[in-house]
Write a protein that holds these residues in place. Structure first.
Motif, PDB file in Angstrom:
ATOM      1  N   UNK A 195      36.528  68.801  32.007  1.00 32.09           N
ATOM      2  CA  UNK A 195      37.987  68.739  32.141  1.00 32.09           C
ATOM      3  C   UNK A 195      38.406  68.427  33.581  1.00 32.09           C
ATOM      4  N   UNK A 196      37.635  68.928  34.549  1.00 30.97           N
ATOM      5  CA  UNK A 196      37.919  68.608  35.951  1.00 30.97           C
ATOM      6  C   UNK A 196      37.762  67.111  36.179  1.00 30.97           C
ATOM      7  N   UNK A 197      36.712  66.540  35.616  1.00 29.70           N
ATOM      8  CA  UNK A 197      36.505  65.099  35.752  1.00 29.70           C
ATOM      9  C   UNK A 197      37.655  64.325  35.116  1.00 29.70           C
ATOM     10  N   UNK A 198      38.186  64.844  34.010  1.00 31.57           N
ATOM     11  CA  UNK A 198      39.312  64.181  33.356  1.00 31.57           C
ATOM     12  C   UNK A 198      40.556  64.170  34.239  1.00 31.57           C
ATOM     13  N   UNK A 199      40.593  65.052  35.219  1.00 29.61           N
ATOM     14  CA  UNK A 199      41.694  65.074  36.185  1.00 29.61           C
ATOM     15  C   UNK A 199      41.443  64.108  37.342  1.00 29.61           C
ATOM     16  N   UNK A 200      40.432  63.273  37.216  1.00 31.03           N
ATOM     17  CA  UNK A 200      40.074  62.263  38.222  1.00 31.03           C
ATOM     18  C   UNK A 200      39.588  62.910  39.523  1.00 31.03           C
ATOM     19  N   UNK A 201      38.952  64.077  39.390  1.00 28.88           N
ATOM     20  CA  UNK A 201      38.309  64.727  40.527  1.00 28.88           C
ATOM     21  C   UNK A 201      36.810  64.470  40.417  1.00 28.88           C
ATOM     22  N   UNK A 202      36.224  63.940  41.463  1.00 29.66           N
ATOM     23  CA  UNK A 202      34.785  63.692  41.508  1.00 29.66           C
ATOM     24  C   UNK A 202      34.065  65.008  41.774  1.00 29.66           C
ATOM     25  N   UNK A 203      32.981  65.249  41.058  1.00 25.35           N
ATOM     26  CA  UNK A 203      32.241  66.508  41.181  1.00 25.35           C
ATOM     27  C   UNK A 203      30.813  66.226  41.629  1.00 25.35           C
ATOM     28  N   UNK A 204      30.403  66.891  42.703  1.00 27.79           N
ATOM     29  CA  UNK A 204      29.015  66.879  43.159  1.00 27.79           C
ATOM     30  C   UNK A 204      28.526  68.312  43.097  1.00 27.79           C
ATOM     31  N   UNK A 205      27.468  68.552  42.323  1.00 25.27           N
ATOM     32  CA  UNK A 205      27.034  69.928  42.123  1.00 25.27           C
ATOM     33  C   UNK A 205      25.552  70.108  42.390  1.00 25.27           C
ATOM     34  N   UNK A 206      25.216  71.309  42.864  1.00 25.60           N
ATOM     35  CA  UNK A 206      23.836  71.775  42.955  1.00 25.60           C
ATOM     36  C   UNK A 206      23.625  72.712  41.778  1.00 25.60           C
ATOM     37  N   UNK A 207      22.554  72.521  41.042  1.00 25.22           N
ATOM     38  CA  UNK A 207      22.355  73.376  39.866  1.00 25.22           C
ATOM     39  C   UNK A 207      20.884  73.403  39.463  1.00 25.22           C
ATOM     40  N   UNK A 208      20.428  74.585  39.034  1.00 22.04           N
ATOM     41  CA  UNK A 208      19.062  74.737  38.541  1.00 22.04           C
ATOM     42  C   UNK A 208      18.987  74.717  37.012  1.00 22.04           C
ATOM     43  N   UNK A 209      20.129  74.845  36.336  1.00 21.37           N
ATOM     44  CA  UNK A 209      20.139  74.799  34.878  1.00 21.37           C
ATOM     45  C   UNK A 209      20.030  73.337  34.439  1.00 21.37           C
TER      46      UNK A 209
END
Length: 257
Positions: A195-209
Motif C-alpha cells: 500500500x505504501x508503494x501504491x502511494x508512489x513512495x519508493x521503499x528500500x528495505x533490509x530484511x532477513x525474512x
C-alpha cells in the motif's frame, strides 16, 4: 534514477565495513538489501540517511549529493527511515509520535505559537488530521490515545512506519521491519508495504525474512563482507550460486527460505 550509490566505502579504524558498494534504486519500486549479519547493510542505511559520513564514494538522491549532509537536511530532501531497534517516544501517545514526525514541515515562530495565532491553530489542525490519516493507513486509528510503549510489538513497528511517513518521503528506508513479528503480522506488513508503494513512495528495505523479500521486491541487492556480490530480480538472486553459498544456503539450512 531516484537513489544512486557509487563506490561507497566506510571504515571504522582498521575495520572495512563497506568496500566499493555500488547500486541504484529506481523510483516507485520496492527493493531489498539482504546478506548475513555484519555484511554492512545497516551501515549502508546509516550512510544514506546521514547518521554516519562515508569514507569515500557518492550518494545521490534524485541527482542531489547527500554525502556529508546532516540527517535533517537529508530528511527535507525526501528521505525517511525506521530502525532495526524500535525508537519510539515511549512517553508520548501514538498520535503524538506521528505528530513529531511532521516537525520538519511545520512553519511558524515562537511568538506566533505563544500567542496562539489563527495560522498556528490551522497548522496544528492540519497536522493532526494528517497524523490521524496515517494512523488509519497503518491500522492504528483506534489507538491514537494509547501510550506508544503500551502497543503490541507489531503495532509499534507499524507506528514507527507511520511516523516516518509523516515526513512525506519519496524514499522510505525500512531496517528489518519484520523482525520479531509472527507470521500473521508479517503478512499484514507485506500488505502495508504494498500500500505504501501504491502511494508512489519508493521503499528500500533490509530484511532477513526471505519469504517477504522474494514476494514484495522487484530487485534485490546482496551484501557479503561489506561488498555487493549480486543484484537483480528475485528469481535471478535465488538461483545465483554465489548468493546461495554466501547467504541463501545458510538460511535454507535454518528453514528460513
Amino acid at each position: 534514477m531516484l537513489l544512486e550509490i557509487n563506490n561507497l566505502s566506510k571504515s571504522f579504524g582498521g575495520l572495512q565495513a563497506l568496500n566499493g558498494v555500488t547500486f541504484d534504486v529506481r523510483m516507485g519500486v520496492v527493493q531489498a538489501l539482504i546478506g548475513p549479519n555484519g555484511a554492512g547493510k545497516t551501515t549502508c542505511f546509516n550512510l544514506i540517511s546521514g547518521i554516519l559520513p562515508p569514507s569515500s564514494g557518492s550518494i545521490r538522491l534524485d541527482g542531489r549529493e547527500l554525502s556529508y549532509l546532516p540527517p535533517h537536511r537529508i530528511a527535507r530532501l525526501g528521505l525517511a527511515r525506521t530502525f532495526q531497534n524500535i525508537q519510539l517516544f515511549s512517553g508520548l501517545s501514538v498520535l503524538e509520535n506521528v505528530l513529531v514526525g511532521q516537525h520538519l514541515h511545520l512553519h511558524g515562530n515562537l511568538l506566533a505559537t505563544l500567542l496562539n495565532l489563527p495560522a498556528v491553530r490551522r497548522q496544528e489542525r492540519r497536522s493532526a488530521d494528517f497524523a490521524r490519516e496515517l494512523l488509519d493507513f497503518v491500522g492504528l486509528a483506534d489507538k491514537e490515545h494509547w501510550a506508544a510503549d503500551s502497543l503490541a510489538y507489531g503495532d509499534q513497528r507499524r507506528l514507527e512506519i507511520a511516523r516516518a511517513m509523516a515526513l512525506n518521503p519519496r524514499l522510505l528506508l525500512l531496517d528489518e521491519p519484520a523482525a520479531g513479528m509472527n507470521p500473521r503480522e508479517t503478512e499484514d506488513l507485506m500488505a502495508l508495504i504494498d500500500n505504501i508503494q501504491q502511494r508512489h513512495i519508493t521503499v528500500l528495505l533490509i530484511e532477513h525474512d526471505m519469504n517477504l523479500v522474494m514476494n514484495i521486491s522487484s530487485r534485490i541487492v546482496v551484501f557479503d563482507q561489506g561488498r555487493v556480490i549480486a543484484q537483480g530480480p528475485p528469481k535471478a538472486i535465488r538461483q545465483n550460486p554465489q548468493v546461495i553459498e554466501a547467504y541463501l544456503g545458510r538460511e535454507e539450512e535454518d528453514g528460513d527460505v
